[in-house]
Design a protein around this motif. Structure first.
Motif, PDB file in Angstrom:
ATOM      1  N   PRO A 146       0.829  -1.207   0.000  1.00  9.65           N
ATOM      2  CA  PRO A 146       0.000   0.000   0.000  1.00  9.65           C
ATOM      3  C   PRO A 146       0.863   1.256   0.000  1.00  9.65           C
ATOM      4  O   PRO A 146       1.905   1.306   0.668  1.00  9.65           O
ATOM      5  CB  PRO A 146      -0.800  -0.120   1.312  1.00  9.65           C
ATOM      6  CG  PRO A 146      -0.805  -1.584   1.614  1.00  9.65           C
ATOM      7  CD  PRO A 146       0.508  -2.109   1.127  1.00  9.65           C
ATOM      8  N   ASP A 175      -2.617  -8.448  -3.100  1.00  8.15           N
ATOM      9  CA  ASP A 175      -3.715  -7.782  -2.387  1.00  8.15           C
ATOM     10  C   ASP A 175      -3.564  -6.268  -2.428  1.00  8.15           C
ATOM     11  O   ASP A 175      -4.553  -5.528  -2.569  1.00  8.15           O
ATOM     12  CB  ASP A 175      -3.761  -8.257  -0.931  1.00  8.15           C
ATOM     13  CG  ASP A 175      -4.157  -9.715  -0.793  1.00  8.15           C
ATOM     14  OD1 ASP A 175      -4.677 -10.283  -1.779  1.00  8.15           O
ATOM     15  OD2 ASP A 175      -3.922 -10.291   0.285  1.00  8.15           O
ATOM     16  N   GLU A 179      -6.228  -3.567  -3.970  1.00  6.27           N
ATOM     17  CA  GLU A 179      -6.769  -2.444  -3.200  1.00  6.27           C
ATOM     18  C   GLU A 179      -6.513  -1.103  -3.887  1.00  6.27           C
ATOM     19  O   GLU A 179      -7.251  -0.140  -3.676  1.00  6.27           O
ATOM     20  CB  GLU A 179      -6.145  -2.443  -1.802  1.00  6.27           C
ATOM     21  CG  GLU A 179      -6.612  -3.611  -0.933  1.00  6.27           C
ATOM     22  CD  GLU A 179      -5.814  -3.728   0.347  1.00  6.27           C
ATOM     23  OE1 GLU A 179      -4.988  -2.819   0.611  1.00  6.27           O
ATOM     24  OE2 GLU A 179      -5.993  -4.725   1.070  1.00  6.27           O
TER      25      GLU A 179
END
Length: 405
Positions: A146, A175, A179
């Motif tokens: 992220p 993942d 996102e």
């Protein structure tokens, strides 16, 4: 036979051994499975790549001061002009290839300090040029995480969307891209490419005990820690130094390892502070060198991600001083998930306690690592098969015909 023009791209030859190890793994795959491919590189350290791997290499940035802080007007103007020149240079380089591979590396993350107009911009230029010119661009076994900074996140997201092929070195990376708005339904997860590299022979079991290898890092936190960077570095260095001093007090020889040229300052600081002949520093120029060191060790305690991989690949019980979730995911996948310690909060007493527990289970953990390494090897064979099908369909078809009875 039709020649395939294959480019490799990234911060290669710039002093980071993990990045170069990923390149070495991909070059090994190309030479074994696609010997007809003509390979060259667009990279950070072209002189090193050309000399070490025997392929032509071009400098990634027109502006040689790209990664130096610019404060004067002339330097700032050179950086701005360099962005325009690099757009033209990158597009021209990409057009000359059938396929461009980005081999591993954390190209879709910002777990270390990173400016959007540095490598994220370069990666976007590559992927956009590939889409416009029809050149297939593959992000192979890459890391992602992220990203809080909006410009960096946008560049990374669009780079991933524009790539022809994507695979990741762990599920956390996939993942993270999902996102960020990337369709990952066809993306696969495989072990890090460095697990495809050969390992050195194990040491003679009748020989003397090995050292404790301590892999250090010039660690200042991540992209969101710039305000606390010096405090984080001081705590990391102080805690690691105390841990090494405790090992020396117990009479244990300590071998300090690095993974990037910038880590030398940490090695020097620890050796000066501990001031013992039991503390030595390894000179490593490749992941092969690192694997020789970790294979000869009794135990490894390391921070850099590819120091961990080298230790785990050679089957040596390992404790991770973790600076990012990728390290914890790697340790869990290899069966050592409980042996992680936070790099931002190094507690020498707790680290020593974990180290002693690790050593008590050494024989059992070596068996676990041998089993997990067999699985990693098989999965990387699957990765290279999938890569051939995605990037070299004609070669894959010809291979299938040769195998048909």
């Amino acid at each position: 036979m039709t020649l395939l023009r294959v480019g490799v791209f990234g911060l290669l030859g710039s002093g980071n051994l993990g990045n170069d190890g990923s390149l070495e793994a991909v070059l090994g795959y190309l030479r074994a499975e696609h010997p007809e491919a003509v390979v060259d590189a667009l990279c950070g350290g072209p002189e090193v790549v050309a000399a070490r791997y025997g392929i032509p290499a071009t400098r990634l940035h027109w502006n040689r001061g790209e990664y130096r802080t610019a404060s004067r007007a002339g330097a700032i103007a050179a950086k701005g002009l360099g962005k325009l020149v690099d757009a033209v240079r990158t597009a021209a380089w990409v057009r000359r290839h059938d396929v461009v591979i980005v081999p591993g590396m954390g190209v879709l993350e910002a777990t270390l300090p990173l400016r959007p107009w540095g490598f994220p911009y370069s990666l976007f230029l590559l992927c956009a040029s590939g889409r416009l010119s029809g050149t297939r661009v593959a992000l192979v076994g890459v890391g992602a995480a992220p990203i809080g900074n909006r410009p960096t996140r946008a560049l990374v997201r669009w780079s991933a969307r524009l790539a022809t092929y994507r695979s990741y070195r762990d599920a956390l990376s996939r993942d993270a891209m999902r996102e960020m708005g990337v369709d990952t339904t066809r993306d696969e997860v495989y072990p890090d490419l460095a697990f495809a590299l050969p390992v050195p022979p194990p040491p003679d079991p009748s020989g003397p005990p090995g050292p404790v290898c301590v892999g250090v890092m010039d660690f200042h936190g991540g992209n969101d820690d710039r305000a606390r960077a010096e405090e984080i570095h001081r705590r990391y260095l102080d805690g690691t130094t105390r841990f090494v001093r405790a090992l020396v007090k117990d009479g244990r020889p300590v071998r300090l390892l690095t993974g990037d040229a910038c880590d030398a300052s940490v090695v020097d600081a620890i050796r000066e502070a501990v001031d013992s002949p039991l503390v030595t520093a390894a000179e490593t120029a490749s992941l092969a060198d690192l694997m020789k060191e970790t294979a000869a060790a009794d135990t490894v305690v390391a921070t850099r991600y590819h120091n961990l991989i080298c230790a785990l690949k050679t089957g040596t019980p390992t404790l991770a001083v973790s600076y990012a979730a990728k390290s914890e995911a790697l340790m869990a996948r290899m069966g050592l998930g409980t042996y992680c310690h936070p790099a931002r909060e190094v507690d020498a007493d707790r680290l020593l306690e974990q180290f002693r527990e690790l050593e008590k289970r050494s024989a059992q953990l070596r068996k676990t690592l041998a089993e997990r390494n067999q699985v990693a090897t098989r999965r990387l064979e699957d990765q290279f098969t999938a890569l051939t099908a995605a990037l070299f369909p004609a070669a894959d078809h010809a291979h299938a015909l040769r195998e048909t009875p």
